[in-house]
Write a protein that holds these residues in place. Structure first.
Motif, short mmCIF file in Angstrom:
data_model
loop_
_atom_site.label_atom_id
_atom_site.label_comp_id
_atom_site.label_asym_id
_atom_site.label_seq_id
_atom_site.Cartn_x
_atom_site.Cartn_y
_atom_site.Cartn_z
N VAL A 1 0.87 -1.18 0.00
CA VAL A 1 0.00 0.00 0.00
C VAL A 1 0.90 1.23 0.00
O VAL A 1 1.78 1.36 0.86
CB VAL A 1 -0.91 0.02 1.24
N CYS A 2 0.72 2.11 -0.96
CA CYS A 2 1.59 3.28 -1.10
C CYS A 2 0.81 4.55 -0.80
O CYS A 2 -0.38 4.65 -1.13
CB CYS A 2 2.15 3.36 -2.52
N ILE A 3 1.50 5.50 -0.20
CA ILE A 3 0.89 6.77 0.18
C ILE A 3 1.51 7.88 -0.67
O ILE A 3 2.74 8.05 -0.67
CB ILE A 3 1.09 7.06 1.67
N GLY A 4 0.67 8.61 -1.38
CA GLY A 4 1.16 9.70 -2.24
C GLY A 4 1.11 11.04 -1.53
O GLY A 4 0.28 11.28 -0.65
N LEU A 5 2.04 11.91 -1.91
CA LEU A 5 2.05 13.31 -1.43
C LEU A 5 1.96 13.39 0.10
O LEU A 5 1.14 14.11 0.65
CB LEU A 5 0.91 14.10 -2.07
N ASN A 6 2.84 12.66 0.79
CA ASN A 6 2.75 12.59 2.25
C ASN A 6 3.82 13.41 2.97
O ASN A 6 4.02 13.24 4.16
CB ASN A 6 2.81 11.14 2.73
N TYR A 7 4.51 14.29 2.24
CA TYR A 7 5.45 15.22 2.86
C TYR A 7 5.06 16.63 2.45
O TYR A 7 4.77 16.89 1.27
CB TYR A 7 6.88 14.93 2.43
N HIS A 8 5.07 17.54 3.41
CA HIS A 8 4.70 18.92 3.12
C HIS A 8 5.56 19.50 1.98
O HIS A 8 5.04 20.15 1.06
CB HIS A 8 4.85 19.78 4.38
N ASP A 9 6.88 19.26 2.04
CA ASP A 9 7.76 19.88 1.03
C ASP A 9 7.59 19.23 -0.34
O ASP A 9 7.71 19.91 -1.37
CB ASP A 9 9.22 19.84 1.49
N HIS A 10 7.29 17.93 -0.39
CA HIS A 10 7.09 17.27 -1.68
C HIS A 10 5.80 17.74 -2.33
O HIS A 10 5.75 17.98 -3.55
CB HIS A 10 7.06 15.76 -1.49
N ALA A 11 4.73 17.90 -1.55
CA ALA A 11 3.49 18.43 -2.11
C ALA A 11 3.72 19.83 -2.68
O ALA A 11 3.24 20.16 -3.78
CB ALA A 11 2.40 18.47 -1.04
N ALA A 12 4.50 20.64 -1.95
CA ALA A 12 4.77 22.01 -2.42
C ALA A 12 5.56 22.02 -3.72
O ALA A 12 5.26 22.80 -4.63
CB ALA A 12 5.50 22.78 -1.33
N GLU A 13 6.57 21.15 -3.84
CA GLU A 13 7.42 21.19 -5.03
C GLU A 13 6.68 20.74 -6.28
O GLU A 13 7.04 21.12 -7.39
CB GLU A 13 8.68 20.33 -4.83
N THR A 14 5.64 19.91 -6.11
CA THR A 14 4.87 19.45 -7.26
C THR A 14 3.64 20.31 -7.52
O THR A 14 2.88 20.04 -8.44
CB THR A 14 4.43 17.99 -7.06
N GLY A 15 3.45 21.34 -6.68
CA GLY A 15 2.31 22.24 -6.87
C GLY A 15 0.98 21.64 -6.45
O GLY A 15 -0.08 22.14 -6.86
N ALA A 16 1.02 20.59 -5.64
CA ALA A 16 -0.21 19.93 -5.23
C ALA A 16 -0.72 20.50 -3.91
O ALA A 16 0.05 20.99 -3.08
CB ALA A 16 0.03 18.42 -5.07
#
Length: 292
Positions: free
Chosen positions: A84-99
């Motif tokens: 089971v994988c979790i997407g966009l689970n870091y604040h900085d990663h969500a920010a860098e992808t514009g999500a």
């Protein structure tokens, strides 16, 4: 304890890494494999710990694992049920992808047959132009989890932790329609290991450093403290939608620094590239990429 599996693909044998970090002890006289059945059996784990403390486990005379002349290190977990994988689970990663920051965990799946050893070759899929890297903390379930009520219960159902490399093909994932899964399930797209570190050796899974290099250049440098949803909450949350069994794995997301989040031209992976990744206390991986 640091549990691992060494030997040729499909013929790995269970082993224990001594605290010196170099000596391998043979566990094949005590257990048949490192798998969910072992993690769910406290008495078996106690037998391993007792045998290790007494010095009675035989040495595997095969050299330093992962080193020159040493044995191949396979995935540290056999017979994986589901990933089971979790997407966009870091604040900085969500920010860098514009999500936007997710209000609930984003879930997708990887097939267990994507799992390879921590130093096995990773294959760039045919037609790929956007193969990407993602260092992640893998959570291995040790007790059956269903409808858990709290973060504390979630943590209590964790059997151990490992490094996971959630290799991704972004064009397949984002630009080809449908779900993310076809950009996540290409062969060799989930190196795992080198060790499975039992949960008792990781007192705080929200205090682990994660780093990844491509061709010697540091690309990701993060910490699990920046996770949007922590480990205990992820186990609790996922257990509301599916039963988690011993030997299931949760890949808990990646910090900032992936190729997708970088300026153009984005440095996606190609054959010949070398990726190295580590998580504090959980070891280190190294893969050379090749064309499928």
């Amino acid at each position: 304890m640091k549990l691992l599996r060494v030997g040729a693909a499909g013929a790995e044998r269970p082993a224990l890494l001594d605290p010196d970090g170099t000596t391998l002890r043979d566990l094949s006289g005590l257990v048949t494999d490192i798998d969910g059945a072992l993690l769910a059996d406290p008495s078996a784990l106690e037998r391993i710990a007792s045998a290790a403390a007494s010095g009675e486990l035989p040495v595997l005379d095969t050299g330093v694992p992962g080193g020159t002349g040493g044995p191949r290190v396979g995935p540290p977990l056999g017979r994986i049920g589901k990933i089971v994988c979790i997407g966009l689970n870091y604040h900085d990663h969500a920010a860098e992808t514009g999500a936007e920051i997710p209000t609930e965990p984003i879930i997708f799946f990887k097939a267990p047959d994507t799992v390879v050893g921590p130093e096995d070759t990773v294959l760039v899929p045919r037609g790929s132009v956007k193969t990407d890297w993602e260092v992640e903390l893998a959570v291995v379930i040790g007790r059956t989890a269903r409808y858990l009520d709290s973060v504390e219960e979630g943590l209590a159902h964790v059997g151990g932790y490992a490094i996971s490399h959630d290799v991704s093909e972004r064009a397949f994932q984002i630009e080809r329609g449908g779900t993310w899964d076809k950009g996540k399930n290409c062969e060799t797209f989930n190196p795992l290991g080198p060790w499975l570190v039992t949960a008792d050796e990781v007192p705080d899974p929200q205090a682990l450093s994660l780093r990844l290099w491509v061709n010697g250049e540091l690309q990701q440098d993060g910490t699990t403290a920046r996770q949007i949803f922590g480990v205990g909450e992820l186990v609790r949350y996922v257990s509301q939608f599916m039963t988690l069994y011993p030997g299931d794995v949760i890949n808990t997301g990646t910090p900032a620094g992936v190729a997708l989040g970088k300026p153009e031209p984005k440095p996606f992976l190609r054959a010949g590239d070398v990726v190295e990744l580590e998580i504090g206390g959980l070891g280190r991986q190294r893969q050379v990429l090749a064309d499928a």
